[in-house]
Enzyme design. Structure first.
Site, PDB file in Angstrom:
ATOM      1  N   LYS A   1      -7.359  -5.265  11.262  1.00 35.46           N
ATOM      2  CA  LYS A   1      -7.934  -3.932  11.055  1.00 35.46           C
ATOM      3  C   LYS A   1      -8.876  -3.541  12.189  1.00 35.46           C
ATOM      4  CE  LYS A   1     -10.768  -1.316   7.762  1.00 35.46           C
ATOM      5  NZ  LYS A   1     -11.512  -1.391   6.482  1.00 35.46           N
TER       6      LYS A   1
ATOM      7  N   GLU B   1       0.870  -1.180   0.000  1.00 31.04           N
ATOM      8  CA  GLU B   1       0.000   0.000   0.000  1.00 31.04           C
ATOM      9  C   GLU B   1       0.907   1.230   0.000  1.00 31.04           C
ATOM     10  OE1 GLU B   1      -3.848  -1.816   2.418  1.00 31.04           O
ATOM     11  OE2 GLU B   1      -2.266  -0.795   3.540  1.00 31.04           O
TER      12      GLU B   1
ATOM     13  N   ASP C   1     -10.726   2.917   3.606  1.00 34.62           N
ATOM     14  CA  ASP C   1      -9.469   2.225   3.353  1.00 34.62           C
ATOM     15  C   ASP C   1      -8.489   3.190   2.700  1.00 34.62           C
ATOM     16  OD1 ASP C   1     -10.416  -0.109   4.415  1.00 34.62           O
ATOM     17  OD2 ASP C   1     -10.950  -1.007   2.490  1.00 34.62           O
TER      18      ASP C   1
ATOM     19  N   ASP D   1     -16.092  -6.070   9.956  1.00 31.90           N
ATOM     20  CA  ASP D   1     -16.997  -4.963   9.665  1.00 31.90           C
ATOM     21  C   ASP D   1     -18.443  -5.436   9.558  1.00 31.90           C
ATOM     22  OD1 ASP D   1     -16.438  -6.358   7.278  1.00 31.90           O
ATOM     23  OD2 ASP D   1     -15.046  -4.811   6.622  1.00 31.90           O
TER      24      ASP D   1
ATOM     25  N   ASP E   1      -0.483   0.500  10.617  1.00 32.04           N
ATOM     26  CA  ASP E   1      -0.263  -0.718  11.388  1.00 32.04           C
ATOM     27  C   ASP E   1       1.146  -1.274  11.224  1.00 32.04           C
ATOM     28  OD1 ASP E   1      -2.219  -1.368  13.135  1.00 32.04           O
ATOM     29  OD2 ASP E   1      -2.883  -3.165  12.099  1.00 32.04           O
TER      30      ASP E   1
END
Length: 733
Positions: free
Chosen positions: A279, A111, A303, A442, A140
Site C-alpha cells: 500500500k 474487495e 481504504d 502508516d 493495485d
C-alpha cells in the site's frame, strides 16, 4: 461578525475526571509495587517446590506492571477537540484549498468493485466546492473490472451528486443511504429514479464481476479499455492512468450544470522482478501522479471499504489546518476507524477503547498515530518537509500547468510516474512519501513526520466521519492483529524506534504512548505464562499466591478488582455493552496467546534474515453461512490454523487442571476445602476464569455441528497436547 473573524477555528478541552483518574492510577501503582515486593521477599529457597514457578511469576508481574505504566501515558492527559465550521466558511469560503482524496484497493476478489465505488461516490459527494476536489482510485490489481465499475460510477455521479445536495443526503454512499431508509421514505419520485439508476449501475458491475470480464460492447463504448491486454494479471501489468472526469473541463457537468470533482483511475505498474512495497508504494505513486493533475495541498486517504459517513469532514479537518494561531504545526488530522457491521456485543472485540479513550490521551501528548485511513495530510509533510516555527505554511497553490494538447497525452506522460522502476535510485519510501519496509507503513510514516517537529490532531465528531467493515471470523481478526503487532515491533527494533529516533524529538509521554503499541507482541510471554503455570501448579497443590489470611493478599485483590472495574468503566464509557466488555476480554486473551506469538517470532526471524515483510488484505466478502452466524454472535472457528491449535490447547489445559482439582476434592481427603480455599484461592479463580472465558471455544470443540466449529483435527491435537502436559506435570514431576 468582526468578533468571529478573530475567534479560533477549533478548541481543545481537557477531559473531565483527570484528577480522580490520577488518584486512582497512583493507588494502582502502589498496589503493583507491593506485589513486586511480595514476590521478591518470598522467593522459595533453592530446592523448595515452586521456586522456578515463583521466579517466573515475578518476571510476568514485573512485565505486567511495567506495561501498565506505559498505558498510563495514553490516559494521563486526555483532550477533546471541537471545530467551528461556521467560522471557517465566514473567513475562507472563497479561499478553501484544493483537496485530493486517495482511495486504495488491491484485489477485486476480496474487495468487491461495487463496495469500492460506493466509497468513491461518498467522497466525491463531500459538501465541498467540486472544482477544488479530486478523487484518485489506486487499483493495485490493475483490474478491468474495477475500472469498469469506476467508469459506471463516473456516469452515475452526474445524477447522484446533485441529488445529495438537493435532499441533504447522509451518508453519501449510495448503498448505505438506501439501506438506512425506511419504506415510508422511499415513495418520493426523485428517490425512485435515483435508486433505479443505482440499481442499473450495480447490476452492470455485478454482471461483469460474475463473468470475470467486461463485455465486448462495453469495451467498444470506451477507448480506455484498450490499455488492458491478455497478458495483464494482478501481479504483472503495465501502468494505467485514466482521467475519467476533469473538473477544469467546462463540458464536464452534472445534470444540474454544476462541475463535477476530478476523478482519476491509477493502476501503477507491477512486475514480478520489482518489489512493489504494498500500500505504501501505491500511495507514493498517487502522490506523484496527483501532483501533476491537481496538486491539492491537503490529501485525504481512505481504504476502499471506509466510505464517508459525514459530508462535512473536509471542513472539520480544515479547521485544524487553517486556524491562524495554532494550525502551522499540525501535519495531519486523524479520524477514528469505525465499523458499520459490528454486532451489538462486538463478538470479536473492537477498537472502541483505543478510539474513545487512548487516542484522546496520545493527542494530549503531541498527537495520535497515523493509522492508514481516514487521515488528512498536508502534502508537503509527506514530501519530508521539516517543521519550522518561522515558516508559516500556506494551503494555497496553483494548478499544475498542462503542456499537452489533450488529456490522452497527459495520461501517457503521467504513466511514467507510476512505473515500477521510477523510484530506483531516489529517496521515495525513505525520505519522501510513505516509508517502506514495515507492515504498518502508516504508523512509521506518522512517527517520522512527528519526529521532524510536527504535531497531529485526533478528531472524533459526533457523527462518525468514516464507516468500514470489520472482520467477521476469528481467523481474520487474529491475522489482522498479527500484522499490526508485528509491524509495531518492527518499528521498535528499527532505526526509527521511538526510543532512539524519537529521543529529544518527541516528548517523554508521547514516546511512551508509541511504546505501548510497539510492545504489543512481547506481551505474549507474560500472558502465556500466567495462562499455563498457575493452573499446572494447581494440579501439584503448590501455591503461587498469598493466603487469604495474609496481609499480602490485599494488594493482589485490589489490583485485580480495580483494574477490572476500570476496564469495565472505560468500555461502558466508550459506548459498549456489558457482554461486549466480556467479549473484549476474551479477544484480549486470544490476541496475546496467538497473534502476538507469531508476530514476535516473525519479527525475530526477520532480524536474522529468515522472513520477508508481507501484507495481507483482509477479505471484505463474507460467505452467507458465516455472515448468518456472525449476526447471531457465534464465533467462527472453522479454519484450521496454528493459532487456533494454540488457543484450543490452552483452553483444554486449563479445563483439565480444573477438573483435576475437582477430582482431588471429591476423591481424597488430603486436600480439604479449608486448605484449597485458604492457600490457593487466587489460582483457582484464575484457572476458573480462563475456563469460563473459553466457553464458546469448548462449545465449538465438542458440541457445535455447523461449519463454524473447530475442525476435528484441531480438536484431537489440542486434547492430546493438553492431556500429555497435564499428565507429565501430575505424575512425573
Amino acid at each position: 461578525m468582526d468578533k468571529l473573524k478573530y475567534e479560533p477555528l477549533f478548541e481543545t478541552k481537557k477531559a473531565k475526571g483527570r484528577i480522580l483518574y490520577r488518584l486512582f492510577a497512583s493507588s494502582m501503582f502502589c498496589g503493583i509495587i507491593f506485589i513486586w515486593i511480595y514476590r521478591l521477599c518470598n522467593i522459595p529457597e533453592p530446592g523448595e517446590n515452586g521456586r522456578y514457578g515463583w521466579i517466573g511469576m515475578l518476571g510476568a508481574e514485573l512485565w505486567f506492571g511495567f506495561y501498565w505504566l506505559l498505558t498510563q501515558s495514553l490516559r494521563w492527559n486526555r483532550v477533546h477537540r471541537h471545530t467551528f465550521r461556521d467560522r471557517l466558511l465566514l473567513r475562507y469560503e472563497n479561499e478553501l484549498p484544493r483537496v485530493d482524496v486517495f482511495v486504495c484497493t488491491a484485489d477485486p476478489a476480496i474487495e468487491p468493485p461495487i463496495m469500492v465505488i460506493n466509497t468513491v461516490l461518498s467522497v466525491m459527494a463531500y459538501n465541498y466546492p467540486p472544482e477544488k476536489l479530486s478523487v484518485y482510485l489506486s487499483d493495485d490489481a490493475g483490474s478491468e473490472l474495477t475500472f469498469h465499475a469506476l467508469l459506471e460510477a463516473s456516469r452515475f455521479a452526474k445524477h447522484w451528486l446533485p441529488y445529495c445536495k438537493k435532499v441533504s443526503v447522509e451518508p453519501r454512499s449510495p448503498a448505505a443511504y438506501f439501506t438506512s431508509l425506511s419504506v415510508s421514505d422511499q415513495s418520493d419520485a426523485d428517490f425512485s429514479e435515483i435508486k433505479r439508476l443505482y440499481e442499473d449501475m450495480a447490476n452492470s458491475i455485478e454482471v461483469a464481476c460474475k463473468a470475470g470480464t467486461v463485455s465486448d460492447q462495453a469495451k467498444l463504448e470506451y477507448t480506455g479499455f484498450s490499455k488492458w491486454d491478455s497478458y495483464s494479471s494482478k501481479k504483472n501489468h503495465a501502468a494505467i492512468l485514466q482521467i475519467l472526469i476533469d473538473s477544469r473541463d467546462e463540458e464536464t457537468m452534472d445534470i444540474d450544470g454544476v462541475r463535477l470533482p476530478t476523478l482519476v483511475y491509477v493502476a501503477r505498474e507491477k512486475r514480478p522482478q520489482h518489489f512493489h512495497n504494498f500500500k505504501a508504494g501505491a500511495m507514493n505513486a498517487l502522490i506523484r501522479v496527483s501532483s501533476e493533475i491537481s496538486n491539492g495541498p491537503v490529501i485525504l486517504n481512505v481504504d476502499c471499504d471506509m466510505y464517508s459517513n459525514n459530508s462535512n469532514s473536509i471542513q472539520d479537518a480544515l479547521c485544524f489546518f487553517m486556524d491562524e494561531e495554532r494550525s502551522h504545526e499540525i501535519a495531519f488530522v486523524q479520524f477514528p476507524q469505525s465499523f458499520e457491521n459490528t454486532t451489538k456485543n462486538e463478538v470479536y472485540g473492537s477498537l472502541r477503547v483505543i478510539d474513545e479513550v487512548e487516542f484522546h490521551g496520545v493527542d494530549g501528548n503531541g498527537g495520535p498515530l497515523y493509522t492508514g485511513t481516514g487521515c488528512f495530510h498536508r502534502r508537503d509533510t509527506l514530501y519530508g518537509r521539516e517543521f519550522s516555527k518561522e515558516a508559516k505554511t500556506d494551503l494555497k497553490s496553483a494548478y499544475p500547468e498542462k503542456t499537452e494538447k489533450n488529456v490522452h497525452e497527459l495520461e501517457e506522460r503521467l504513466e511514467r510516474l507510476a512505473s515500477s522502476t521510477y523510484e530506483q535510485n531516489t529517496q521515495w519510501g525513505n525520505e519522501i512519501g510513505l516509508k517502506y519496509g514495515c507492515p504498518v507503513e502508516d504508523v512509521l510514516t506518522g512517527l517520522t513526520i512527528q519526529c521532524k517537529g510536527w504535531k497531529s490532531v485526533y478528531y472524533r465528531p459526533k457523527r462518525k466521519a468514516f464507516l468500514g467493515l470489520t472482520a467477521t471470523t476469528l481467523d481474520q481478526i487474529l491475522v489482522q492483529h498479527k500484522r499490526w503487532s508485528e509491524g509495531d515491533l518492527n518499528i521498535l527494533l528499527s532505526k526509527y524506534s521511538p526510543v532512539w529516533y524519537g529521543l529529544g524529538k518527541l516528548n517523554f509521554c508521547h514516546m511512551l504512548g508509541y511504546l505501548t503499541y510497539c510492545l504489543w507482541s512481547p506481551n505474549f510471554l507474560a500472558t502465556l505464562y500466567y495462562s499455563i503455570v498457575p493452573s499446572l501448579y494447581l494440579l501439584k497443590g503448590i501455591s503461587l499466591f498469598p493466603q487469604v489470611s495474609s496481609k499480602w493478599f490485599l494488594p493482589f485483590t485490589y489490583v485485580i478488582i480495580a483494574e477490572l472495574i476500570n476496564s469495565f468503566a472505560e468500555f461502558l464509557y466508550s459506548g459498549g455493552t456489558v457482554l461486549g466488555w466480556w467479549n473484549e476480554q476474551r479477544i484480549w486473551l486470544y490476541k496475546r496467546t496467538s497473534s502476538y506469538i507469531f508476530a514476535f517470532l516473525d519479527t525475530m526471524l526477520k532480524l536474522f534474515g529468515s522472513s520477508n515483510t508481507t501484507f495481507i488484505v483482509t477479505p471484505k466478502v463474507t460467505d452467507d453461512d458465516v455472515l448468518s452466524r456472525y449476526k447471531q454472535e457465534k464465533m467462527e472457528f472453522g479454519s484450521a490454523s496454528p493459532m487456533l491449535t494454540i488457543l484450543s490447547t490452552l483452553a483444554m489445559l486449563n479445563l483439565f487442571c480444573l477438573v483435576g482439582l475437582v477430582k482431588k476434592l471429591i476423591l481424597t481427603r488430603e486436600v480439604g476445602l479449608k486448605y484449597v480455599f485458604g492457600t490457593m484461592v487466587l489460582q483457582i479463580l484464575l484457572c476458573g476464569v480462563l475456563v469460563f472465558v473459553n466457553l464458546p471455544l469448548y462449545n465449538a470443540l465438542f458440541f457445535r455441528q455447523d461449519k463454524g466449529k473447530v475442525p476435528s483435527s484441531t480438536t484431537v491435537q489440542s486434547v492430546v497436547f493438553a492431556l500429555s502436559v497435564c499428565t507429565c506435570v501430575a505424575y512425573l514431576y
